[in-house]
Design an enzyme around this catalytic site. Structure first.
Site, PDB file in Angstrom:
ATOM      1  N   GLY A 198       0.849  -1.200   0.000  1.00 19.26           N
ATOM      2  CA  GLY A 198       0.000   0.000   0.000  1.00 19.26           C
ATOM      3  C   GLY A 198       0.876   1.239   0.000  1.00 19.26           C
ATOM      4  N   PHE A 199       0.332   2.338   0.538  1.00 21.41           N
ATOM      5  CA  PHE A 199       1.068   3.607   0.510  1.00 21.41           C
ATOM      6  C   PHE A 199       2.432   3.490   1.195  1.00 21.41           C
ATOM      7  CE2 PHE A 199      -3.215   5.259  -0.205  1.00 21.41           C
ATOM      8  CZ  PHE A 199      -2.965   6.181  -1.203  1.00 21.41           C
ATOM      9  N   GLY A 200       2.465   2.839   2.363  1.00 15.77           N
ATOM     10  CA  GLY A 200       3.728   2.713   3.089  1.00 15.77           C
ATOM     11  C   GLY A 200       4.673   1.739   2.410  1.00 15.77           C
ATOM     12  N   VAL A 230       0.184 -12.955   4.112  1.00 11.03           N
ATOM     13  CA  VAL A 230       1.038 -13.453   5.198  1.00 11.03           C
ATOM     14  C   VAL A 230       0.109 -13.920   6.309  1.00 11.03           C
ATOM     15  CG1 VAL A 230       2.756 -12.818   6.919  1.00 11.03           C
ATOM     16  CG2 VAL A 230       2.961 -11.997   4.566  1.00 11.03           C
ATOM     17  N   GLU A 236     -17.576  12.106   1.659  1.00 10.83           N
ATOM     18  CA  GLU A 236     -17.357  12.115   0.205  1.00 10.83           C
ATOM     19  C   GLU A 236     -18.357  11.188  -0.498  1.00 10.83           C
ATOM     20  OE1 GLU A 236     -12.763  13.618   0.101  1.00 10.83           O
ATOM     21  OE2 GLU A 236     -13.072  11.507  -0.295  1.00 10.83           O
TER      22      GLU A 236
END
Ligand SMILES: Cc1cc2nc3c(=O)[nH]c(=O)nc-3n(C[C@H](O)[C@H](O)[C@H](O)COP(=O)(O)OP(=O)(O)OC[C@H]3O[C@@H](n4cnc5c(N)ncnc54)[C@H](O)[C@@H]3O)c2cc1C
Length: 449
Positions: A25-27, A91, A182
């Site tokens: 993901g982002f990280g 995992v 949103e």
């Protein structure tokens, strides 16, 4: 022989230390990007073979974007990286004593482990919500929600009983954070512009969109000014907002609030919070409030060679005593920081603590309507905030192709006032919903063979 036992990870042994990143993901992708393949063998494991851009997920759910425009294959992202291995595997657990991860294709040894496996929906123990409400935490979730919404409008067209039609046309969002706000705005736009053309015989003044939150304002993570402005926009768009409202139970047709008030609806969307997804095998004393406690170098406190970044990490600092917000920017910045500093950490050299640079928060409510909290105590809304929102979201998408496709969709949506992806590709059938089961899956079964 069990076909699963024939699978192997097929990652070569190496003289270099192996860094395994769990979660692309982002990280995770920022960590992989900055890890030096000359110094480390880098392995990325993700249960999906793609990276998703969560901030635009609600637009997939509300027919504004195709799923493919907000996701990109992880292999393509790193196809030029040397000594890099990706496997699309979940995992299952970590053995911290033997430094081994368990996957369905066998065990994998790590020298350094970076946990970037994000968060999951938090139903706060409410089993009925977990069973019947729709989540919005993955691309399959967004496609389910899109199908559920379009199925509801089709069903409303075929329902003679006005009470039943009203129930079909009532949508409830639980959680008025950025996702809830949103999504509510996007649903109001669908109701105003696209749906009356598709369903001219339905009276859309009957379609009710509720936005509920247990706290006393919408957008609680943003400034009170941004909240007030967003609330005004939403009310003008006909959203029914109920703050300081806690939901108690939902049986798939009736939502009951604490205090006894009820809403008749088949569609409850859960956007009320997330919690870390802690892997089995990690020590309970490493976690607090569903996140992994780290020091200021992203290392799990008490673990030598295991790091945590992004939503899963709880790094308490002077500026962020309760940890960093669960947003894309802290995850990206932690990933970059850790990737860049991994060699020094491996060698035991001193490393400057991680410092989060807050670039501000944005939320959009609809065409020309957004709110922004920017550094320097700057708060504003309206069209300028909306342009910033558009620019920021395009610039952080994963590839040029995705940026172009999203931009093209937005231009189309803007000029035609239409959200064109109103397709039931995979019907959504909630347990016990015999109408959806019978009506919407019958053609699927024919095509499946
Ligand atoms: C609907 C939605 C809207 C959002 N909107 C915004 C926004 O507008 N602005 C903003 O800043 N933030 C937003 N966020 C929050 C932001 O997306 C997160 O803070 C950010 O994604 C955290 O990054 P991460 O790397 O920690 O986790 P993620 O980006 O969630 O990545 C985790 C990865 O780990 C993988 N994974 C999980 N478990 C396993 C496992 N056991 N094995 C292998 N892989 C695994 C997942 O498949 C995923 O790819 C939003 C989140 C959601 C859900």
């Amino acid at each position: 022989m069990d076909p699963l036992q024939q699978l192997i990870l097929n990652i070569p042994d190496t003289a270099k230390p192996r860094v395994v990143v769990v979660g692309g993901g982002f990280g995770g992708i920022n960590a992989v990007k900055h890890l030096d393949s000359n110094k480390f063998q880098v392995v990325l494991l993700d249960k999906h073979n793609y990276n998703s851009f969560w901030p635009l997920l609600y637009q997939v759910a509300t027919a504004g974007l195709q799923a493919e425009t907000i996701a990109g294959p992880l292999r393509r992202e790193f196809n030029k990286k040397k000594d890099f291995y990706f496997r699309p595997l979940k995992v299952l657990s970590v053995d911290v004593t033997t430094q081994t991860l368990t996957t369905l294709a066998g065990p994998l040894h790590y020298d350094h482990l970076i946990l970037a496996n994000g968060s999951k929906s938090n139903f706060f123990g409410n089993k009925s919500m977990q069973q019947y409400a729709l989540g919005l935490k993955s691309i399959p979730d967004a496609l389910n929600l899109r199908s559920q919404l379009i199925q509801a409008f089709e069903r409303a067209e075929m329902t003679p009983d006005p009470e039943e039609r009203a129930r079909v046309l009532t949508l409830v969002l639980v959680g008025a954070g950025p996702t809830g706000v949103e999504t509510a705005g996007a649903l109001a736009e669908l109701r105003r512009y696209s749906l009356p053309k598709d369903y001219p015989h339905i009276d859309f003044s009957q379609m009710k969109i509720y936005l509920l939150d247990g706290l006393d304002r919408v957008l609680p993570p943003m400034s009170p000014k941004a909240s007030a402005k967003a609330q005004r926009y939403l009310e003008n768009m006909g959203i029914i907002i109920k703050t300081s409202t806690m939901v108690e139970s939902y049986d798939g047709a009736v939502l009951t609030m604490k205090g006894g008030e009820q809403i008749q609806t088949y569609s409850v969307i859960w956007s009320a919070g997330v919690t870390g997804d802690i892997l089995d095998g990690l020590k309970p004393e490493w976690t607090e409030k569903g996140r992994l406690l780290t020091d200021e170098q992203c290392r799990i406190i008490g673990a030598n060679n295991i790091f945590a970044i992004g939503d899963i990490a709880l790094m308490k600092t002077k500026d962020y005593p309760k940890g960093h917000p669960g947003l894309a920017q802290p995850a990206m910045q932690m990933g970059k920081y850790l990737g860049k500093n991994m060699e020094a950490l491996h060698q035991g050299r001193p490393v400057k603590p991680f410092k989060y640079f807050d670039k501000g928060s944005l939320a959009t409510i609809g065409r020309g309507k957004a709110v922004a909290d920017l550094p320097g105590n700057l708060h504003f809304g309206g069209r300028i905030a909306w342009y910033i929102w558009l620019f920021v979201h395009i610039s952080f998408l994963i590839s040029f192709r995705n940026k172009l496709l999203v931009f093209a969709n937005w231009v189309w949506n803007y000029f035609t006032f239409d959200k064109a992806n109103r397709l039931i590709i995979r019907p959504y059938v909630r347990r016990g919903d015999t109408v959806a089961q019978e009506v919407f899956t019958v053609n699927e079964q024919e095509g499946g063979k």
